[in-house]
Motif scaffolding. Sequence first.
Motif, PDB file in Angstrom:
ATOM      1  N   ASN A  68       0.863  -1.174   0.000  1.00 17.41           N
ATOM      2  CA  ASN A  68       0.000   0.000   0.000  1.00 17.41           C
ATOM      3  C   ASN A  68       0.911   1.240   0.000  1.00 17.41           C
ATOM      4  N   HIS A  69       0.721   2.125  -0.979  1.00 14.15           N
ATOM      5  CA  HIS A  69       1.571   3.320  -1.148  1.00 14.15           C
ATOM      6  C   HIS A  69       1.572   4.195   0.119  1.00 14.15           C
ATOM      7  N   LEU A  70       0.433   4.282   0.787  1.00 12.99           N
ATOM      8  CA  LEU A  70       0.339   5.107   2.010  1.00 12.99           C
ATOM      9  C   LEU A  70       1.117   4.453   3.152  1.00 12.99           C
TER      10      LEU A  70
ATOM     11  N   ALA B 213       3.728   2.682   2.740  1.00  8.26           N
ATOM     12  CA  ALA B 213       5.138   2.924   2.436  1.00  8.26           C
ATOM     13  C   ALA B 213       5.564   4.311   2.923  1.00  8.26           C
ATOM     14  N   HIS B 214       4.719   5.342   2.681  1.00 11.01           N
ATOM     15  CA  HIS B 214       5.026   6.672   3.234  1.00 11.01           C
ATOM     16  C   HIS B 214       5.092   6.580   4.758  1.00 11.01           C
ATOM     17  N   ALA B 215       4.156   5.828   5.351  1.00  6.44           N
ATOM     18  CA  ALA B 215       4.054   5.760   6.814  1.00  6.44           C
ATOM     19  C   ALA B 215       5.281   5.116   7.455  1.00  6.44           C
TER      20      ALA B 215
ATOM     21  N   ALA C 138       1.084  14.139   4.073  1.00  2.00           N
ATOM     22  CA  ALA C 138       0.500  15.212   3.246  1.00  2.00           C
ATOM     23  C   ALA C 138       1.107  15.153   1.854  1.00  2.00           C
ATOM     24  N   SER C 139       0.279  14.756   0.886  1.00  2.00           N
ATOM     25  CA  SER C 139       0.777  14.656  -0.490  1.00  2.00           C
ATOM     26  C   SER C 139      -0.247  15.285  -1.432  1.00  2.00           C
ATOM     27  N   GLY C 140      -0.124  14.974  -2.720  1.00  2.00           N
ATOM     28  CA  GLY C 140      -1.065  15.535  -3.690  1.00  2.00           C
ATOM     29  C   GLY C 140      -2.443  14.907  -3.569  1.00  2.00           C
TER      30      GLY C 140
ATOM     31  N   THR D 132       8.889  12.622  -1.041  1.00  2.00           N
ATOM     32  CA  THR D 132       8.135  12.519  -2.297  1.00  2.00           C
ATOM     33  C   THR D 132       8.182  11.061  -2.755  1.00  2.00           C
ATOM     34  N   ASP D 133       7.379  10.727  -3.770  1.00  2.00           N
ATOM     35  CA  ASP D 133       7.259   9.326  -4.187  1.00  2.00           C
ATOM     36  C   ASP D 133       8.597   8.757  -4.663  1.00  2.00           C
ATOM     37  N   ASN D 134       8.892   7.544  -4.240  1.00  2.00           N
ATOM     38  CA  ASN D 134      10.172   6.906  -4.576  1.00  2.00           C
ATOM     39  C   ASN D 134      10.049   5.392  -4.412  1.00  2.00           C
TER      40      ASN D 134
HETATM   41 ZN    ZN Z   1       2.875   9.602  -2.352  1.00  2.00          ZN
END
Ligand code: ZN
Length: 375
Positions: free
Chosen positions: A114-116, A118-120, A138-140, A308-310
């Motif tokens: 899950n992309h979120l 991964a940020h978490a 906080a992203s787009g 940012t996304d990576n």
């Molecule tokens: Zn993102």
Amino acid sequence: MVVLGIETTCDETAAAVVERPGNGPGRILSNVVLSQIEEHAAFGGVVPEIAARAHVEALDLIIAQAMKEAGRSFAALDGIAAAAGPGLIGGVIVGLTTAKAIALVSEKPLIAVNHLEAHALTARLTDGTPFPYCLFLASGGHTQIVAVLGVGNYVRLGTTVDDAIGEAYDKVAKLLGLGYPGGPAVERCARDGDASRVSLPRPMLGRPHADFSLSGLKTAVRLEAEKRAPLSDADVHDMCAAFQQSVVEVVADRLRAGLKIFRKQHGKPTALVCAGGVAANDAIRKVLQQVAFEAGTVLVAPPPELCTDNGAMIAWAGAERLALGLTDTLAALPHARWPLAEVTKPANALPVTPDVTILDIIATGLPKIAPAKDG
Ligand code: ZN
Ligand code: KG4
């Protein structure tokens, strides 16, 4: 444990190889990001069809480069991770299908990340931050305050009821003629502006819950721009400064409320962690530092290129899940929407070896797409 991570949910085609040595921070062996900004700039935002085609064209080369820079072969990996959503579905399908193909031929476990999530979990890659911590994402596409209690264990404390903060930055940039992506452009202009020359609202300020609302603020900027038209450079700078000042005050207030709720429900957080593209903003980082200090905790802010996304964050989340036996089958679905609360928790762990073969996929037809849900 060494994992390849693939990210294609929006307008970055990214792949990375990350090592998780055990408990504690990880080691990034390679992290390759190809931004599609130029391909979308003329349209003032991401065009999903263009994004999906660009991912198809670039992804195999980006993966090859990530593997080369890491000095690893597929055989030397422990798992293959890809962001399976939430995001633009065409791009998600490209990344997830590629990961399935690599997992299948190299006989490695697949992790549908899950992309979120991964940020978490990025703060654990960079700083080894222990659970539980309070995340400001906080992203787009997302603005959330989340209690991160463990891998797969997330409680959303607050969210936006309309626009995401990054989306508001992008829309304000567009209406002021600053181009795409808007966040960095608005931040740059704000540095030369005088916020006191424009009066803007502070939506949700002082409310006991931890939710955000950004659309009224964006509309206020539009009305102010129309009133002042034609805009001088100084007008644009002042409006950017005023918009950012309002965002900064709202973020501080909402996080104070979120941290209060966190303490009541989960005790003291080990840290306030920020993630997502907006966390690259200096003014926002500064106020987060202050809010963390007031709450008697520390701010963990990964470097902007990991906010940012990576691909590194996808590889890391994959490694964290793999360490708990949380792997996925080759039937894993791509998701346009996928709330954090719905990711698999350790108690529901699947077997480590993929139990769906290519023959199953041929027999059951093309992969289905998960139905849209709030995310
Ligand atoms: Zn993102
Ligand atoms: O996390 P991200 O790279 O992609 C996703 O949306 O998942 O975040 C991109 C968002 C965009 O809306 C962009 O304008 C915003 O983050 N952003 C910023 C800054 N850099 C990127 N917003 C404010 N200030 C910045 N410096």
